[in-house]
Design a protein around this motif. Sequence first.
Motif, PDB file in Angstrom:
ATOM      1  N   LEU A 288      -7.890  -2.895  -4.509  1.00  0.00           N
ATOM      2  CA  LEU A 288      -7.657  -3.204  -3.208  1.00  0.00           C
ATOM      3  C   LEU A 288      -7.010  -2.415  -2.051  1.00  0.00           C
ATOM      4  O   LEU A 288      -7.669  -1.995  -0.875  1.00  0.00           O
ATOM      5  CB  LEU A 288      -6.901  -4.427  -3.209  1.00  0.00           C
ATOM      6  N   ALA A 289      -6.087  -1.484  -2.842  1.00  0.00           N
ATOM      7  CA  ALA A 289      -5.357  -0.315  -1.913  1.00  0.00           C
ATOM      8  C   ALA A 289      -6.518   0.712  -1.807  1.00  0.00           C
ATOM      9  O   ALA A 289      -6.589   1.458  -0.859  1.00  0.00           O
ATOM     10  CB  ALA A 289      -4.182   0.003  -2.639  1.00  0.00           C
TER      11      ALA A 289
ATOM     12  N   PRO B 276     -13.970  -9.059  -3.788  1.00  0.00           N
ATOM     13  CA  PRO B 276     -14.693  -9.799  -4.848  1.00  0.00           C
ATOM     14  C   PRO B 276     -14.039 -10.982  -5.093  1.00  0.00           C
ATOM     15  O   PRO B 276     -12.721 -11.090  -4.560  1.00  0.00           O
ATOM     16  CB  PRO B 276     -14.879  -9.003  -5.755  1.00  0.00           C
ATOM     17  N   GLU B 277     -14.397 -11.950  -6.086  1.00  0.00           N
ATOM     18  CA  GLU B 277     -13.667 -13.089  -6.434  1.00  0.00           C
ATOM     19  C   GLU B 277     -12.198 -12.779  -7.258  1.00  0.00           C
ATOM     20  O   GLU B 277     -11.319 -13.508  -7.114  1.00  0.00           O
ATOM     21  CB  GLU B 277     -14.501 -13.856  -7.117  1.00  0.00           C
ATOM     22  N   ALA B 278     -12.219 -11.614  -7.811  1.00  0.00           N
ATOM     23  CA  ALA B 278     -11.148 -11.083  -8.522  1.00  0.00           C
ATOM     24  C   ALA B 278     -11.108  -9.688  -8.374  1.00  0.00           C
ATOM     25  O   ALA B 278     -11.979  -8.902  -8.631  1.00  0.00           O
ATOM     26  CB  ALA B 278     -11.044 -11.548  -9.807  1.00  0.00           C
ATOM     27  N   ILE B 279      -9.759  -9.032  -7.991  1.00  0.00           N
ATOM     28  CA  ILE B 279      -9.739  -7.632  -7.719  1.00  0.00           C
ATOM     29  C   ILE B 279      -8.233  -7.156  -8.196  1.00  0.00           C
ATOM     30  O   ILE B 279      -7.232  -7.927  -7.926  1.00  0.00           O
ATOM     31  CB  ILE B 279      -9.993  -7.209  -6.383  1.00  0.00           C
TER      32      ILE B 279
ATOM     33  N   VAL C 246       1.673   0.896  -3.133  1.00  0.00           N
ATOM     34  CA  VAL C 246       2.862   0.346  -3.088  1.00  0.00           C
ATOM     35  C   VAL C 246       2.856  -0.524  -1.408  1.00  0.00           C
ATOM     36  O   VAL C 246       3.816  -1.338  -1.532  1.00  0.00           O
ATOM     37  CB  VAL C 246       4.067   1.331  -2.635  1.00  0.00           C
ATOM     38  N   GLU C 247       1.883  -0.201  -0.783  1.00  0.00           N
ATOM     39  CA  GLU C 247       2.140  -0.825   0.384  1.00  0.00           C
ATOM     40  C   GLU C 247       1.415  -2.358   0.441  1.00  0.00           C
ATOM     41  O   GLU C 247       1.743  -3.197   0.997  1.00  0.00           O
ATOM     42  CB  GLU C 247       1.192  -0.104   1.687  1.00  0.00           C
ATOM     43  N   VAL C 248       0.564  -2.401  -0.396  1.00  0.00           N
ATOM     44  CA  VAL C 248       0.107  -3.592  -0.779  1.00  0.00           C
ATOM     45  C   VAL C 248       0.697  -4.470  -1.435  1.00  0.00           C
ATOM     46  O   VAL C 248       0.907  -5.512  -1.275  1.00  0.00           O
ATOM     47  CB  VAL C 248      -1.419  -3.328  -1.598  1.00  0.00           C
ATOM     48  N   VAL C 249       1.823  -3.951  -2.440  1.00  0.00           N
ATOM     49  CA  VAL C 249       2.763  -4.812  -3.206  1.00  0.00           C
ATOM     50  C   VAL C 249       3.598  -5.350  -2.153  1.00  0.00           C
ATOM     51  O   VAL C 249       4.120  -6.376  -2.417  1.00  0.00           O
ATOM     52  CB  VAL C 249       3.268  -3.804  -4.417  1.00  0.00           C
ATOM     53  N   LYS C 250       4.060  -4.759  -1.225  1.00  0.00           N
ATOM     54  CA  LYS C 250       5.050  -4.836  -0.182  1.00  0.00           C
ATOM     55  C   LYS C 250       4.395  -5.917   0.451  1.00  0.00           C
ATOM     56  O   LYS C 250       5.115  -7.105   0.901  1.00  0.00           O
ATOM     57  CB  LYS C 250       5.502  -3.684   0.681  1.00  0.00           C
ATOM     58  N   ALA C 251       3.048  -5.728   1.066  1.00  0.00           N
ATOM     59  CA  ALA C 251       2.610  -6.732   1.713  1.00  0.00           C
ATOM     60  C   ALA C 251       2.820  -8.333   0.870  1.00  0.00           C
ATOM     61  O   ALA C 251       2.513  -9.399   1.207  1.00  0.00           O
ATOM     62  CB  ALA C 251       1.223  -6.748   2.119  1.00  0.00           C
TER      63      ALA C 251
ATOM     64  N   ILE D 215       0.943  -3.290  -9.497  1.00  0.00           N
ATOM     65  CA  ILE D 215      -0.251  -2.516  -9.088  1.00  0.00           C
ATOM     66  C   ILE D 215      -1.662  -2.595 -10.145  1.00  0.00           C
ATOM     67  O   ILE D 215      -2.465  -2.514  -9.376  1.00  0.00           O
ATOM     68  CB  ILE D 215       0.309  -1.283  -9.108  1.00  0.00           C
ATOM     69  N   ASN D 216      -1.166  -3.192 -11.367  1.00  0.00           N
ATOM     70  CA  ASN D 216      -2.291  -3.118 -12.265  1.00  0.00           C
ATOM     71  C   ASN D 216      -2.826  -4.671 -12.428  1.00  0.00           C
ATOM     72  O   ASN D 216      -3.712  -4.861 -13.158  1.00  0.00           O
ATOM     73  CB  ASN D 216      -2.019  -2.576 -13.453  1.00  0.00           C
ATOM     74  N   GLN D 217      -2.128  -5.672 -11.585  1.00  0.00           N
ATOM     75  CA  GLN D 217      -2.275  -7.259 -11.704  1.00  0.00           C
ATOM     76  C   GLN D 217      -3.649  -7.572 -11.060  1.00  0.00           C
ATOM     77  O   GLN D 217      -3.933  -7.076  -9.952  1.00  0.00           O
ATOM     78  CB  GLN D 217      -1.026  -7.888 -11.261  1.00  0.00           C
TER      79      GLN D 217
END
Length: 858
Positions: free
Chosen positions: A288-289, A280-283, A297-302, A312-314
């Motif tokens: 997303l993970a 979506p336009e904001a997630i 954590v993998e998404v944060v690293k990316a 993780i909550n942003q």
Amino acid sequence: MSNLTVRQLAEVVGIPVDRLLTQLEEAGLPKSGADDELADAEKMQLLSYLRQSHGKGQAVVAEPKKVTLKRRTVSELKQGGAPGQGAKVVSVEVRKQRTYVKRSELPESGDKLAEIEKAQQELEEKQRALEAEAQEAQRRREQEAAAAAAKKAEEAAAQSEAASKAEEVAPPVVETPPVEPVAPPPPAAAPPKVSQPAPAPAAPKEADPRKSEPARPGKKKPAEYGKSRVELRESESALLASKRAGLKKKKGRGSDAGLPEQRHGFERPTAPMVHEVNVPEAITVADLAQRMSVKGVEVVKALLKMGVMATINQTIDQDTAAIVVTEMGHVPKLQSEDDLEAEIFAGVEEADAEQLPRAPVVTIMGHVDHGKTSLLDYIRKSRVAAGEAGGITQHIGAYQVKTDHGAVTFLDTPGHAAFTAMRARGAKITDIVVLVVAADDGVMPQTKEAVEHARAAGVPLVVALNKMDKQGADPDRVKQELVALEVVPEEWGGDTQFVPVSAKTGSGVPDLIEAILIQSEVLELKAPVSVAAGGVVLESKLEKGRGPVADVLVQRGLLKKGDFVLCGKEFGRVRAMFDENGKPAKDAGPCVPVEILGLSGAPNAGDEFVVVADERKAREIATQREERSRASALAAQQAAKLGDVFERLEASAGSVDLNLIVKADVQGSLEALRGALSELSGAKVRVRVISGGVGGITESDANLALASNAIVIGFNVRADAGARKLIEEKGIDLHYYSVIYHAIDEIKKAITGLMAPEYKEQIVGIAEVREVFRHPKFGDIAGCLVLEGYVKRSLPIRVLRNNVVIFEGQLESLRRFKDDVNEVKSGMECGIGVKDYNNVKAGDQIEVFERIEVTPTQ
């Protein structure tokens, strides 16, 4: 120790100040006066100098290493005595002593602490050395015992082998009683050494002693003696394999027989899993993970690799989320804000649904005390008017009345302001407007505004001439006044129905209902029933013990108890439903007003509601609406701008309507402005004055401008506090003028797109006159309180009375108490003298403004 001045120190020491200043200067501490302060370090420096000067050498101030505090408390304790005697009083004395030692003197600090640590390390090293020696000795003992055991086992095996050979070649024994045969014992009567359990006698040191269990007597065959542990394990493994093979070959057991294979159900995928992720336009990062089936954590690293710092909550935007999804090997699917709503509303409105006739929705409007609620009260046979505060309707009420000719839904509003405010939010709920006019009072200001609001909404009018039973009722005069507002009755050749009624006696009420039903038949009102229920919110509130309560009007479908409802930015399940009489209801069809409970919050009046099946998507839509509303609170409702007329003209292929609301100080100015502005209409731009009046700009005018996308023009009048607040919040275009041709020229330039730089008046302060004083030199002096902004002497001013300009000029004087000042700010009192004007009265307002040059942008 606190700082002292030179004078205070001289008083403490008992010497003159001059002498102390001299000593300070000799000590290298020059002080200019007796009021200079001395720090603690300067005092110590002075003391050292004085000690040296008196021959005591360098002063050494010994700091205490420990401090002992003693405390002594005395209390009395009363004890009961013998009968007839008084209580015995015993004095109890408690003594406490506490010693504080300097930290550097503690054994745990400084060199002592280092010594202790060193000693501890040496002790630990010795303990480790002793443990190592003990382990080495134990290992040697175990090796020796193992070697001895192996040697004994070899000897026993050799003896057993020799005995068996001797039995095979031994000659027959001659039976001689006195002589016993000297033959080796048979294997069954082996020496005790052989029959004793020997735990793997040849096992090396590396073998695990916990896994080598000693052989119990009678468990091993004689042939197994002398075998090594490796050989025994191999034989046991072969025996176990043969048993398993035999079990599998048994009839009827199949592959499941024997020992089951210990395998788990998860199988590692041979190729990476690729997901199609809706973005979506904001997630949030966590959401997303979850959609990619990976850890947050993998998404944060990316994101960190991309240079984006996010928790993780942003919340991240759509473009960033799409890049992350692509980088992690998945396929992003961009999703707009309206896609989810289109998906959930796909089955709500069916174009081919059967349309059934429905009841008309009628709004009662009119001037105050013209009998709106009393008329409705007579129609629905209840006493609502008797329970209202002062006979004035305090809230929006909706009631459905069943007549012999059909049902009619009435909306009783506090006035046209609520009607227009709901229409400004995009809610179109009214089919017919009943304009109530008192026959003995005639057309009043709110009657005119009601006509303008109904006309702006495009809703047909039915006029009810009320109070026909009173003396002095003149319906012809009322008709003539309404004709001036372009409301022409049918008998005079118009298209508006006029019905004379009496709310007190009830005469003419059936004719009014018949007129409403005739008008509804002309409109051919229909609504679908076999679709998901939906409608609009009339009003909402929070009640103690009930939570959010919403008064809604069902416009399509059948609303039932237990349905999940999405209503604007709120959602929830309908826990309870009540009709207009407060009785529980199970369902409600089109044009039926009900009260529902169970929403997450109180929605806004005018919000649309719809029954949905997917609760999760409804929650997501409500969250998106809340974020969108918070992000664009001021841009949600955009009013028209005078400078944008030329852009609208260029963007539109046809003609453009320029709606104006004109308020003037007198009727003559209003008519002149209305006529001059109407003449500016051309082939491409039509100038429409949708409302005009005499007096200040009210909140009702601002609501009408917002609903009709109109521009407000004030000629020698100003907006009140409520109107100013609404105009600032919603961005309504407001222009003040004091010369007629200035207004005409500016609108003409806006139409032609030739708006040149102009001087715009900006109000910088408003002061209210509290009392007027007579001054022999300056005349009348107004004692004022500055309410907003500031009052400046050099700026021009206007005197307002009831929001109407009565004088424009300059300030003669501006004082604060007895002092002349140039500026007085908000919240302060001042005295103002108006130049060449001595008719200021208490309650007037003095408006201070300045003219600034504005260059309009296209």
